[in-house]
Enzyme design. Structure first.
Site, short mmCIF file in Angstrom:
data_model
loop_
_atom_site.label_atom_id
_atom_site.label_comp_id
_atom_site.label_asym_id
_atom_site.label_seq_id
_atom_site.Cartn_x
_atom_site.Cartn_y
_atom_site.Cartn_z
N HIS A 31 0.83 -1.20 0.00
CA HIS A 31 0.00 0.00 0.00
C HIS A 31 0.87 1.26 0.00
O HIS A 31 0.57 2.24 -0.69
CB HIS A 31 -0.91 -0.03 1.23
CG HIS A 31 -1.79 1.16 1.37
ND1 HIS A 31 -1.61 2.10 2.38
CD2 HIS A 31 -2.85 1.60 0.64
CE1 HIS A 31 -2.52 3.04 2.27
NE2 HIS A 31 -3.28 2.78 1.23
N GLU A 41 2.15 1.81 -3.44
CA GLU A 41 1.09 2.39 -4.28
C GLU A 41 1.06 3.91 -4.15
O GLU A 41 0.99 4.64 -5.14
CB GLU A 41 -0.27 1.81 -3.89
CG GLU A 41 -1.46 2.43 -4.59
CD GLU A 41 -2.69 2.48 -3.71
OE1 GLU A 41 -3.37 3.53 -3.69
OE2 GLU A 41 -2.98 1.48 -3.03
N HIS A 42 1.15 4.41 -2.91
CA HIS A 42 1.16 5.85 -2.68
C HIS A 42 2.35 6.51 -3.35
O HIS A 42 2.24 7.57 -3.98
CB HIS A 42 1.20 6.14 -1.18
CG HIS A 42 -0.14 6.13 -0.53
ND1 HIS A 42 -0.68 7.25 0.07
CD2 HIS A 42 -1.07 5.15 -0.37
CE1 HIS A 42 -1.88 6.95 0.57
NE2 HIS A 42 -2.13 5.68 0.32
N GLU A 96 -4.78 8.06 7.36
CA GLU A 96 -5.78 7.13 6.81
C GLU A 96 -6.17 6.08 7.84
O GLU A 96 -7.34 5.70 7.96
CB GLU A 96 -5.21 6.40 5.58
CG GLU A 96 -5.42 7.07 4.25
CD GLU A 96 -4.99 6.15 3.13
OE1 GLU A 96 -5.80 5.27 2.74
OE2 GLU A 96 -3.86 6.30 2.63
#
Length: 435
Positions: free
Chosen positions: A49, A52-53, A128
């Site tokens: 993840h 991905e950022h 998040e």
């Protein structure tokens, strides 16, 4: 058929899936990669993840996020990325006349990322995560909690975004190692759907993904059996409603029982006239909504039923769920209800053929794990299911020993919920060897 499906493998092993739908006026590009939290360890949980950022922070050819996104938006696009437990994907819709721009940017960001601004992205990800925890830092996300009970001591139980501890400690070296291992030819599928042409797509992919290193597909550790139930896991949280999810371990999509499971899902939740919304919401007013869904991995599956209610009503809602499930295990579904579910299933598959996103996911996303079947074949398999087979499948998976229930809410009503789950009245029990 309203579209033409093509599967090609480039000399370096990269798979390219093209779905030509010339009657549409849009296109969608998607790159699927077989890496997610399932392919991590406790030490680097969240790295997929995080990566991905970082891709959206710029690449060698598009050195900052403003230039990268502006170029895509000018041709009708919108860059996005998603990380799941077993894969990730990067995609953009765009005008069919500008495939070159979209594939140039996706190719560069996934083969030559700058991987900069780690601290900025780390702070964003930590923000998040606050959606998934309470003020004490305890996880209250129903999906995270369910996976932890269903897959004990297995990577499928890892949180997709990682934990606060693991993300805080992730290093640039760990990110680069994960990138080098998983972003390779044998672990990715480039997909184009919509008003596109196979020859053009292949030429553009060869040009813009030429730097992608060769490498194998990711390995997956087989999931362990879920502990025999009924299992109840409760996290107390001071909210007005108690949220809960029933989970039953099932099978992957290519298993012979999957078509019957799809029908069972439609009997239970496919509009307000289906069984769970009608009995729980419309008839008894016990909850505002209730949802049933199927989640599939390439080697297992989960049948999930989710709802939220006032704390004192949670046990009543769950008891009613058990009663409705029990009926499907004991009584043959009527011809009219069965025909309606099959008809709905086929119609919705036909609707999906007008969506480049649905087509890309069906053929490109599935290609990561296995060769996809056609829409027609999937509809035919569902049509072949008989009332007797549907009941047999319901008995096999809606068994009390296969039940896991996770609840998040006030202490009020928990004792009554524990009693309902312990007896699991209405659900059958397994006999003989567990399948």
């Amino acid at each position: 058929m309203s579209f033409a499906y093509h599967r090609d493998v480039l000399p370096n092993g990269l798979r390219v899936v093209t779905i030509e739908t010339p009657h549409l006026h849009t296109a969608l590009l998607a790159v699927y990669v077989r890496t997610g939290s399932r392919h991590e360890t406790a030490a680097n949980n969240g790295v997929s993840h995080f990566l991905e950022h970082l891709f959206f922070r710029g690449s060698e050819g598009w050195p900052d996020t403003l230039r990268m996104n502006s170029a895509v938006e000018e041709v009708g696009g919108n860059l996005n990325g998603v990380t799941t437990r077993d894969h990730g994907y990067y995609y953009t819709p765009l005008h069919p006349a500008h495939l070159d721009v979209g594939l140039a940017i996706l190719g560069d960001m996934l083969t030559r990322p700058k991987l900069t601004d780690m601290e900025v992205e780390r702070n964003i990800i930590l923000e998040e995560m606050l959606d998934e925890v309470d003020e004490k830092g305890r996880d209250i996300d129903i999906d995270n909690l369910s996976k932890r009970v269903l897959f004990p001591h297995h990577p499928l139980a890892f949180k997709i975004a990682g934990t606060r501890e693991s993300v805080s400690k992730l290093t640039h070296e760990q990110v680069r190692e994960h990138f080098a291992r998983h972003y390779v030819t044998g672990n990715m599928v480039v997909t184009a759907a919509g008003r596109v042409k196979r020859e053009e797509v292949l030429a553009l992919v060869e040009r813009h993904f030429t730097r992608l290193p060769e490498g194998p597909a990711s390995d997956d550790l087989p999931p362990p059996p879920t502990p025999a139930g009924p299992n109840l896991h409760v996290v107390t949280h001071d909210e007005a409603q108690t949220e809960f999810r029933l989970s039953f371990r099932t099978v992957p999509e290519h298993h012979e029982d999957w078509p019957a499971l799809q029908l069972l899902r439609r009997f239970l939740d496919d509009g307000l006239s289906s069984r769970l919304p009608f009995e729980i919401v419309e008839k008894r007013g016990l909850a505002y909504s209730v949802h049933a869904s199927l989640e599939a991995f390439h080697d297992t599956g989960i049948f999930e039923i989710e709802a939220a209610s006032a704390p004192e009503r949670a046990s009543l809602v769950v008891a009613e769920m058990f009663r409705v499930l029990g009926e499907l295990c004991t009584t043959l579904v009527g011809d009219e209800e069965l025909a309606r579910a099959k008809r709905r299933h086929r119609m919705l598959l036909e609707f999906a053929q007008d969506s480049p996103g649905e087509l890309a996911g069906w053929f490109g996303g599935t290609e990561l794990f296995r060769r996809p079947e056609s829409f027609g074949r999937r509809a035919d398999l569902v049509d072949e299911a008989t009332p007797a087979h549907v009941r047999e499948v319901a008995r096999r998976y809606f068994a009390r020993e296969n039940l896991t229930l996770v609840a998040v809410g006030q202490r009020r009503g928990i004792k009554a919920l524990e009693k309902v789950v312990d007896t699991a009245e209405g659900l059958p029990s397994w006999s003989g060897t567990r399948r």
